[in-house]
Each structure stands twice: as C-alpha cells, then as structure tokens.
Write an enzyme that holds these catalytic residues in place. Sequence first.
Site, PDB file in Angstrom:
ATOM      1  N   LYS A 194       0.855  -1.180   0.000  1.00 24.51           N
ATOM      2  CA  LYS A 194       0.000   0.000   0.000  1.00 24.51           C
ATOM      3  C   LYS A 194       0.898   1.238   0.000  1.00 24.51           C
ATOM      4  O   LYS A 194       2.050   1.172   0.473  1.00 24.51           O
ATOM      5  CB  LYS A 194      -0.961  -0.021   1.194  1.00 24.51           C
ATOM      6  CG  LYS A 194      -0.316   0.182   2.575  1.00 24.51           C
ATOM      7  CD  LYS A 194      -0.427   1.611   3.037  1.00 24.51           C
ATOM      8  CE  LYS A 194       0.121   1.804   4.423  1.00 24.51           C
ATOM      9  NZ  LYS A 194       0.196   3.208   4.845  1.00 24.51           N
TER      10      LYS A 194
ATOM     11  N   GLU B 213      -0.200   6.761  16.566  1.00 26.62           N
ATOM     12  CA  GLU B 213       1.257   6.706  16.476  1.00 26.62           C
ATOM     13  C   GLU B 213       1.846   7.890  17.231  1.00 26.62           C
ATOM     14  O   GLU B 213       1.373   9.020  17.082  1.00 26.62           O
ATOM     15  CB  GLU B 213       1.704   6.752  15.013  1.00 26.62           C
ATOM     16  CG  GLU B 213       1.187   5.602  14.162  1.00 26.62           C
ATOM     17  CD  GLU B 213       1.615   5.742  12.715  1.00 26.62           C
ATOM     18  OE1 GLU B 213       2.608   5.102  12.321  1.00 26.62           O
ATOM     19  OE2 GLU B 213       0.959   6.497  11.983  1.00 26.62           O
TER      20      GLU B 213
ATOM     21  N   ASP C 159      -3.313   7.488   3.913  1.00 24.99           N
ATOM     22  CA  ASP C 159      -2.243   6.642   4.440  1.00 24.99           C
ATOM     23  C   ASP C 159      -2.763   5.548   5.361  1.00 24.99           C
ATOM     24  O   ASP C 159      -2.200   4.449   5.393  1.00 24.99           O
ATOM     25  CB  ASP C 159      -1.235   7.520   5.196  1.00 24.99           C
ATOM     26  CG  ASP C 159       0.022   6.755   5.588  1.00 24.99           C
ATOM     27  OD1 ASP C 159       0.589   6.066   4.723  1.00 24.99           O
ATOM     28  OD2 ASP C 159       0.440   6.858   6.762  1.00 24.99           O
TER      29      ASP C 159
ATOM     30  N   HIS D 287      -5.943   0.479   6.246  1.00 25.38           N
ATOM     31  CA  HIS D 287      -5.879  -0.218   7.535  1.00 25.38           C
ATOM     32  C   HIS D 287      -7.200  -0.172   8.300  1.00 25.38           C
ATOM     33  O   HIS D 287      -7.750  -1.203   8.694  1.00 25.38           O
ATOM     34  CB  HIS D 287      -4.786   0.393   8.425  1.00 25.38           C
ATOM     35  CG  HIS D 287      -3.402   0.221   7.893  1.00 25.38           C
ATOM     36  ND1 HIS D 287      -3.027  -0.839   7.112  1.00 25.38           N
ATOM     37  CD2 HIS D 287      -2.289   0.982   8.050  1.00 25.38           C
ATOM     38  CE1 HIS D 287      -1.738  -0.721   6.802  1.00 25.38           C
ATOM     39  NE2 HIS D 287      -1.281   0.375   7.360  1.00 25.38           N
TER      40      HIS D 287
END
Length: 505
Positions: A148, A216, A235, A240
């Site tokens: 990805k 994160e 992203d 995800h």
Amino acid sequence: MSPIIERVASFDYVVFGATGDLSLRKLLPALYERDRDGQLPDDGRIIGVSRSALSGAEFRAQAADALARHAAPLDPNATDRFLARLDHVTADAQGAEGWDALAALLEGSADKVRVFYLATHPDLFGPICQRLERAGLATARSRVVLEKPIGRDLASARRINDEVGAVFAEGQIFRIDHYLGKETVQNLLALRFANALFEPLWNSGGIDHVQITVAESLGIERRGGYYDRSGALRDMVQNHLLQLLCLVAMEAPASLEREAVRDEKLKVLRALAPLTGADALTHSVRGQYRAGAIDGEPVAGYLDEEGVAADSATETFVSLKAELRNWRWAGVPFYLRTGKRLPQRVSEIVIQFRPVPHSIFGAAAGATLPNRLVVRLQPDEHIRLRLMTKEPGPGGLRLRAAALNLSFAETFKRRVPDAYERLLMDVVRGNPTLFMRRDEVEGAWEWAEGLLGAWRDSGERPKPYTAGTWGPSSAIAMIERDGRTWHEDESAVKDADPVVLGAAA
C-alpha cells in the site's frame, strides 16, 4: 506446546526496493524468522533488486546489519544459513539496466514459486510488471505483491490495477495490508466464528458502538515528500482502518475458502453510508500537529518537518463516525481515529456492548458499567473483556469492573510472530485470504473520495493540535455529542475504586 511448522514450497523471493526501509526493517527480518523456525525450503532464494550498485556480498553485509537491529537476538547458524540465500541485482525499474542479469539468475527455476515483492513507489508497480513480462520472468507460478498505497485516489488505483492486471491474473496479485496479518486480527475471526458466546450479541441489539484507533507517537519520519501528498486518510483510513472495520462488521463466511472472506468484506464496504457534503463535515474531524512534547521530549510541528510545504493543509489526524446501511448494524456508529504525534503508539478495536436493560442493584448512577471487549493489536497484543463482578467480602454489595484478559505472550509462552511473517508465507502458499482483492481496494477508494471531496470543497484547514495530545478538541466533541467517550486503557480497571451499594457491614 510448540506450533507445527510445515515447510513451504520451493521459491525464489525477488524483492524490488531491497535496500529501502521496508525491506531492511520488516521483510528481511520476517523471512529470517521463518528460516530460523525451519519453514523455508533448502533451495529457497531471496534476491534483492535495487538501483544501488551493490555486489551480492555487500547486500548480505547490509542485510546482516539489518537483522542485528531488527531481529535480535540472532542464532549464528540460522543467520549464516539465511544470508547464504541472499543475492543482489542492480536494476532500473523504468530502464533496461539489470534485467538481463536478473533473468540469468532466475534461469532454470521456472518450476519454482516465483514471488515478486514490489516494495517501491506505487507509480513503479506497472512499469516493473511490464519489464517482468518483457524479460519472460512472469511465469504461471509467479505471484506479485503490491504494498500500500494502491494509488492516491480511485482513478490512480484503477490505473495501477489495470497495468498490473495486464501481466498477472487477479489470482496472482497479492495486495498486502500488514494489519491483516497480525495475530490479534486473525484471532478476531476465531473469536467471532469459533465461539457461540458473542454471535447472538454481535449486532445492533447487543452492541452500542464500535471504536477503532490506530495511534502513532512518531511523526512523519523523514517521509515529508510522500506524506504531504498523502495525509492520514489516504495513508491509514482508506486501507488499515477500513479493513479492520470490515472484519468486525462482516457476516460469517460459508468457509475460509480463498474468496469467501473477501466476498463478505466487500459487502461491508458497499454498505458504508457515504460521507459527503454536510454529513462529512459533521461526522469527521481532521487535524495537523503543532510543536509539543512526546514522553517529555520536545518535537517539531508538522509544518516544520523536512519536505513539508510551509502552507500545507495535509491532515496528520482523522477521526470520523461511519455507519453501515444493513440489518445487522443499522443505528450502530463506528468511530474511527488515527494520527501522528499522539501520546502513545496503540492500535485497538473496542466493542462497547449495550448496558443491562434494568439494574437490580439500586438507583446509584453508574452502578454498573457496560461490558466492553477490547482487541489490542499493538503493543502487547491481547483480548480483554470487561465484566462487572462482586468484590469479595461481607456486608454491603460492592461491584467492581474486572477484566478477563487473554494475553498472547503470557498464554502461549512464545514469541508472537510479526504480521509480515505470516503474510510472506501465505504468498508462497498462494493463499489470498488476508490480502485485498481489486474490488475491495477500489470500493474503499470510492468511499474515501467522497470524504476527500467534501474536505476540499469546504476550504477548511485541518484543526491544530499539540503533539502529545489526542488530537483536536473537536474530535472529542464529535463523540461526546452522541453521549459517548473515547476509550482509555483498560489496564486501569483493576485499580478502579469499587462501586459500593447497600449498607456497610
């Protein structure tokens, strides 16, 4: 009990972008771990391809350094065996250089499984596949792995899929999302479909809402050029988080046959209510971090990062409220959030069940807390269920929230494999269950484009948040408008004060 490990078929693993961060930090260590556990065949080879002018010996030295940093502690015998498998070819993905050398190295091995792992920029996926075809390297037993992101919008995703699909059949294309290889994610399937306990409650009648968080503490880590063109939605959310949502919400497949799970995930994507126009602005929040501190250490703001435009409107944080238009989930909100420079690194799925319809323990507010299932993906992978229990002792009835905890490390007493270890071997096996199909990727992009378009049309900039906090205050307000709050670490449950009801002893 040690797991039963079966060797995979003979293979040649060809890694494009072999000197890049992904290869050195994840792919080579994962293959090493599988070799150390005896899963790789004796004649399995790993061939790195990059633009770097490296000999085979120099590439092996680079790989040895990467293993020392990312796969410690090392076993000397396993390390020597693994490094002996490695070789390197210098090649240009868009030019003619190096392809003859790669063809010569692979000559005579057409009967082996041949994996081409494209750990490169997505714009190179098509050109590399075309070069493979011209060089006669795309055999009937070949597979190609695409990292990805698959494009940056629906049009580019379709273009990439068309270019790769012109060389490889859909059954040979493995679009990887490493989150699907995590042990906890796979255990979500086992939890739902190997146990009768939750299924009667796994719907709008039993579940109040679902939260999915991928946080994160790191920033963009010298990826400013890429990230400033991408942002958190492209992203993380489009791949995800939507994949995790699909696994939570999908219907039970008829089997684990190669397409059955992916068919059910696609149905979830098609049931997602569009986030467009005014709905997009009320059901989503995007943010951008400013200078702050992580674990007491000062960090720069996003606009001060290398490679980021001084007036960038790229989001580093997204929270949103998604809804599914189907019978099982009608009226159940799915709250998603992800961001950079948040207080901690944590990925988890939280299933909040509905409260008991009537409490027999008195009218004290908050006497009972709703049951909550937490599936922690990282770090310290576990599954934890919050229950209300009576605290031992005479006298008044004291209720305490307690957690039933399944920690994989403590329960199974062995190392939890990295997600890439499972996925890299599934490619060799030809098992696509944990990979994304073309229609899944394009379905996710179609939904994401509605949100991206609404943000663009609004002209609003991302809301600022201080590094080391949980995003803009409006992200908290969004969920609190619904009378809910973002989940906090359940480890605090065991230290919580009990709820005391009735007379003292």
